[in-house]
Write a protein that holds these residues in place. Structure first.
Motif, PDB file in Angstrom:
ATOM      1  N   ALA A 219     126.880  59.373 -44.310  1.00 10.74           N
ATOM      2  CA  ALA A 219     127.708  58.770 -45.357  1.00 10.74           C
ATOM      3  C   ALA A 219     127.252  59.219 -46.746  1.00 10.74           C
ATOM      4  O   ALA A 219     128.058  59.412 -47.647  1.00 10.74           O
ATOM      5  CB  ALA A 219     127.654  57.254 -45.249  1.00 10.74           C
ATOM      6  N   LEU A 220     125.937  59.409 -46.901  1.00 15.88           N
ATOM      7  CA  LEU A 220     125.395  59.764 -48.217  1.00 15.88           C
ATOM      8  C   LEU A 220     125.168  61.256 -48.392  1.00 15.88           C
ATOM      9  O   LEU A 220     124.957  61.722 -49.504  1.00 15.88           O
ATOM     10  CB  LEU A 220     124.044  59.066 -48.420  1.00 15.88           C
ATOM     11  CG  LEU A 220     124.072  57.575 -48.661  1.00 15.88           C
ATOM     12  CD1 LEU A 220     122.680  57.010 -48.528  1.00 15.88           C
ATOM     13  CD2 LEU A 220     124.631  57.282 -50.051  1.00 15.88           C
ATOM     14  N   ASN A 221     125.172  61.954 -47.263  1.00 15.92           N
ATOM     15  CA  ASN A 221     124.805  63.367 -47.263  1.00 15.92           C
ATOM     16  C   ASN A 221     123.396  63.567 -47.832  1.00 15.92           C
ATOM     17  O   ASN A 221     123.131  64.465 -48.621  1.00 15.92           O
ATOM     18  CB  ASN A 221     125.842  64.172 -48.065  1.00 15.92           C
ATOM     19  CG  ASN A 221     125.873  65.613 -47.624  1.00 15.92           C
ATOM     20  OD1 ASN A 221     125.445  65.931 -46.519  1.00 15.92           O
ATOM     21  ND2 ASN A 221     126.347  66.496 -48.493  1.00 15.92           N
ATOM     22  N   MET A 222     122.514  62.673 -47.457  1.00 16.12           N
ATOM     23  CA  MET A 222     121.115  62.726 -47.918  1.00 16.12           C
ATOM     24  C   MET A 222     120.205  62.316 -46.775  1.00 16.12           C
ATOM     25  O   MET A 222     120.645  61.608 -45.854  1.00 16.12           O
ATOM     26  CB  MET A 222     120.887  61.708 -49.057  1.00 16.12           C
ATOM     27  CG  MET A 222     121.589  62.039 -50.346  1.00 16.12           C
ATOM     28  SD  MET A 222     121.399  60.706 -51.519  1.00 16.12           S
ATOM     29  CE  MET A 222     119.839  61.125 -52.267  1.00 16.12           C
ATOM     30  N   GLU A 223     118.942  62.716 -46.876  1.00 13.92           N
ATOM     31  CA  GLU A 223     117.965  62.261 -45.882  1.00 13.92           C
ATOM     32  C   GLU A 223     117.710  60.764 -46.083  1.00 13.92           C
ATOM     33  O   GLU A 223     117.660  60.297 -47.215  1.00 13.92           O
ATOM     34  CB  GLU A 223     116.660  63.038 -46.065  1.00 13.92           C
ATOM     35  CG  GLU A 223     115.624  62.702 -45.025  1.00 13.92           C
ATOM     36  CD  GLU A 223     114.310  63.447 -45.253  1.00 13.92           C
ATOM     37  OE1 GLU A 223     114.232  64.611 -44.845  1.00 13.92           O
ATOM     38  OE2 GLU A 223     113.391  62.851 -45.813  1.00 13.92           O
ATOM     39  N   VAL A 224     117.587  60.027 -44.992  1.00 11.35           N
ATOM     40  CA  VAL A 224     117.304  58.591 -45.107  1.00 11.35           C
ATOM     41  C   VAL A 224     116.061  58.272 -44.274  1.00 11.35           C
ATOM     42  O   VAL A 224     115.961  58.665 -43.114  1.00 11.35           O
ATOM     43  CB  VAL A 224     118.503  57.744 -44.604  1.00 11.35           C
ATOM     44  CG1 VAL A 224     118.189  56.254 -44.708  1.00 11.35           C
ATOM     45  CG2 VAL A 224     119.764  58.064 -45.392  1.00 11.35           C
ATOM     46  N   LEU A 225     115.156  57.555 -44.890  1.00 15.05           N
ATOM     47  CA  LEU A 225     113.897  57.206 -44.232  1.00 15.05           C
ATOM     48  C   LEU A 225     113.959  55.751 -43.760  1.00 15.05           C
ATOM     49  O   LEU A 225     114.306  54.869 -44.539  1.00 15.05           O
ATOM     50  CB  LEU A 225     112.772  57.386 -45.258  1.00 15.05           C
ATOM     51  CG  LEU A 225     111.347  57.089 -44.851  1.00 15.05           C
ATOM     52  CD1 LEU A 225     110.867  58.082 -43.808  1.00 15.05           C
ATOM     53  CD2 LEU A 225     110.451  57.170 -46.078  1.00 15.05           C
ATOM     54  N   GLY A 226     113.637  55.517 -42.509  1.00 13.98           N
ATOM     55  CA  GLY A 226     113.650  54.139 -41.988  1.00 13.98           C
ATOM     56  C   GLY A 226     112.363  53.414 -42.335  1.00 13.98           C
ATOM     57  O   GLY A 226     111.293  54.012 -42.359  1.00 13.98           O
ATOM     58  N   PHE A 227     112.475  52.106 -42.593  1.00 15.52           N
ATOM     59  CA  PHE A 227     111.310  51.328 -43.014  1.00 15.52           C
ATOM     60  C   PHE A 227     111.405  49.902 -42.486  1.00 15.52           C
ATOM     61  O   PHE A 227     112.492  49.351 -42.367  1.00 15.52           O
ATOM     62  CB  PHE A 227     111.250  51.288 -44.550  1.00 15.52           C
ATOM     63  CG  PHE A 227     109.922  50.858 -45.106  1.00 15.52           C
ATOM     64  CD1 PHE A 227     108.980  51.801 -45.493  1.00 15.52           C
ATOM     65  CD2 PHE A 227     109.610  49.513 -45.244  1.00 15.52           C
ATOM     66  CE1 PHE A 227     107.743  51.409 -45.995  1.00 15.52           C
ATOM     67  CE2 PHE A 227     108.378  49.113 -45.742  1.00 15.52           C
ATOM     68  CZ  PHE A 227     107.441  50.068 -46.129  1.00 15.52           C
ATOM     69  N   SER A 228     110.256  49.344 -42.157  1.00 13.83           N
ATOM     70  CA  SER A 228     110.209  47.907 -41.864  1.00 13.83           C
ATOM     71  C   SER A 228     108.941  47.329 -42.467  1.00 13.83           C
ATOM     72  O   SER A 228     107.840  47.805 -42.183  1.00 13.83           O
ATOM     73  CB  SER A 228     110.206  47.650 -40.354  1.00 13.83           C
ATOM     74  OG  SER A 228     109.805  46.312 -40.114  1.00 13.83           O
ATOM     75  N   PRO A 273     110.772  57.307 -38.573  1.00 15.99           N
ATOM     76  CA  PRO A 273     112.155  57.567 -38.192  1.00 15.99           C
ATOM     77  C   PRO A 273     112.905  58.091 -39.408  1.00 15.99           C
ATOM     78  O   PRO A 273     112.928  57.475 -40.461  1.00 15.99           O
ATOM     79  CB  PRO A 273     112.654  56.175 -37.810  1.00 15.99           C
ATOM     80  CG  PRO A 273     111.803  55.240 -38.576  1.00 15.99           C
ATOM     81  CD  PRO A 273     110.516  55.947 -38.933  1.00 15.99           C
ATOM     82  N   VAL A 274     113.460  59.233 -39.283  1.00 13.11           N
ATOM     83  CA  VAL A 274     114.140  59.790 -40.438  1.00 13.11           C
ATOM     84  C   VAL A 274     115.397  60.504 -39.965  1.00 13.11           C
ATOM     85  O   VAL A 274     115.403  61.187 -38.960  1.00 13.11           O
ATOM     86  CB  VAL A 274     113.203  60.729 -41.225  1.00 13.11           C
ATOM     87  CG1 VAL A 274     112.771  61.916 -40.409  1.00 13.11           C
ATOM     88  CG2 VAL A 274     113.834  61.202 -42.510  1.00 13.11           C
ATOM     89  N   ALA A 275     116.472  60.244 -40.696  1.00 13.03           N
ATOM     90  CA  ALA A 275     117.704  60.980 -40.394  1.00 13.03           C
ATOM     91  C   ALA A 275     117.822  62.078 -41.427  1.00 13.03           C
ATOM     92  O   ALA A 275     117.757  61.823 -42.626  1.00 13.03           O
ATOM     93  CB  ALA A 275     118.889  60.040 -40.474  1.00 13.03           C
TER      94      ALA A 275
END
Ligand code: GDP
Length: 278
Positions: A219-228, A273-275
């Motif tokens: 959706a953003l056309n960017m890398e997204v980093l997962g976090f908890s 986890p990274v998309a």
């Protein structure tokens, strides 16, 4: 014939001659042995561990901003996205940044100075959350002016961590913010780096986590980093990216495999986890 008093005196004299029972180890040998068994291996500072973190300044108006000093990394996101929890998790502190389940509490820009174990200093800047429906128009206008002033005019600002709740995805306000971050700065400085982080990953099952991350990054056309913040998932890769952007320590690209490093924050589950972006 000895009297009772004489016998008592003789007994006491005998006792005085008996050397005190030797303890198995003398106190000094015990402590040095202890020191030997419990001595921690000396670890070279990596910069991964925050050893000091303090509130530095707060401002509700641009004229209250502290003078620029160290590299700054700002954190922005909707109210309740988990920003305070993430900043506490990153710094390994429980209550550095106030957390609240009541949205809309943070209204000031707040600077937190962090020192890592390699003595590098980065100022983390907490921006007031947006998208809180109950705010009046004038409050929202004030927020926009304050944030815009900070983001576009702060010479020491190096990067912005934009937080999105993994379950909510991208909303109009988030897009507006990301667009604003692409606008040219009003001061001379390097172009801003943007890190997009999806928070509260622990609320999804591992399989849903992957697809939700992918959807967000598409959706953003960017890398997204997962976090908890609950499990510290993604803590170390995010901290290393922040350090790299802030220009401290060796540049460290986040890796996909799990990392293990002793840290102030609970980092037992900080696999990454990274998309990927485009
Ligand atoms: P802020 O308003 O963006 O600063 O959000 P807070 O950090 O105050 O968090 C808002 C609520 O979300 C609080 O009830 C937190 O306990 C909760 N929260 C924050 N991060 C996480 C997370 O990673 N996992 C879970 N399950 N809850 C979280």
């Amino acid at each position: 014939m000895t009297t009772r008093a004489q016998r008592k005196a003789q007994n006491l004299a005998k006792q005085a001659l008996i050397a005190p029972k030797k303890s198995k180890k003398s106190p000094s040998s015990t402590s040095s042995a202890k020191a030997r068994t419990h001595a921690k291996p000396v670890r070279a500072p990596t910069g991964d561990r925050v050893i000091e973190a303090e509130f530095e300044a707060g401002a509700t108006h641009a004229d209250q901003f502290p003078p620029p000093a160290f590299s700054e990394i700002a954190f922005a996101g909707r109210s309740n996205v988990g920003k305070s929890s993430l900043m506490n998790c990153l710094t390994g502190r429980r209550n550095l940044v106030r957390t609240s389940s009541t949205p809309g509490c943070t209204r000031q820009v707040a600077w937190f100075r962090t020192t890592s174990d390699d003595k590098s200093i980065i100022d983390l800047v907490d921006l007031p959350g947006y998208g809180y429906a109950k705010r009046s128009k004038s409050e929202r206008d004030h927020w926009a002016l304050l944030i815009e002033g900070y983001l576009l005019e702060r010479p020491t600002l190096r990067g912005v961590v934009v937080l999105l709740d993994i379950r909510r995805g991208v909303e109009a306000d988030d897009i507006d913010l990301i667009e604003m971050l692409k606008s040219p700065a009003r001061v001379s400085r390097r172009p801003l780096e943007v890190i997009v982080v999806a928070t509260k990953m622990d609320k999804l099952s591992p399989t849903s986590q992957k697809s939700a991350l992918l959807k967000l990054s598409q959706a953003l056309n960017m890398e997204v980093l997962g976090f908890s913040s609950q499990t510290a998932l993604g803590r170390l890769p995010l901290w290393r990216q922040i350090r790299k952007i802030a220009g401290v320590g060796p540049s460290a690209e986040p890796k996909l495999e799990a990392t293990s490093s002793a840290d102030a924050a609970p980092i037992s589950e900080e696999e990454h986890p990274v998309a990927p972006g485009p």
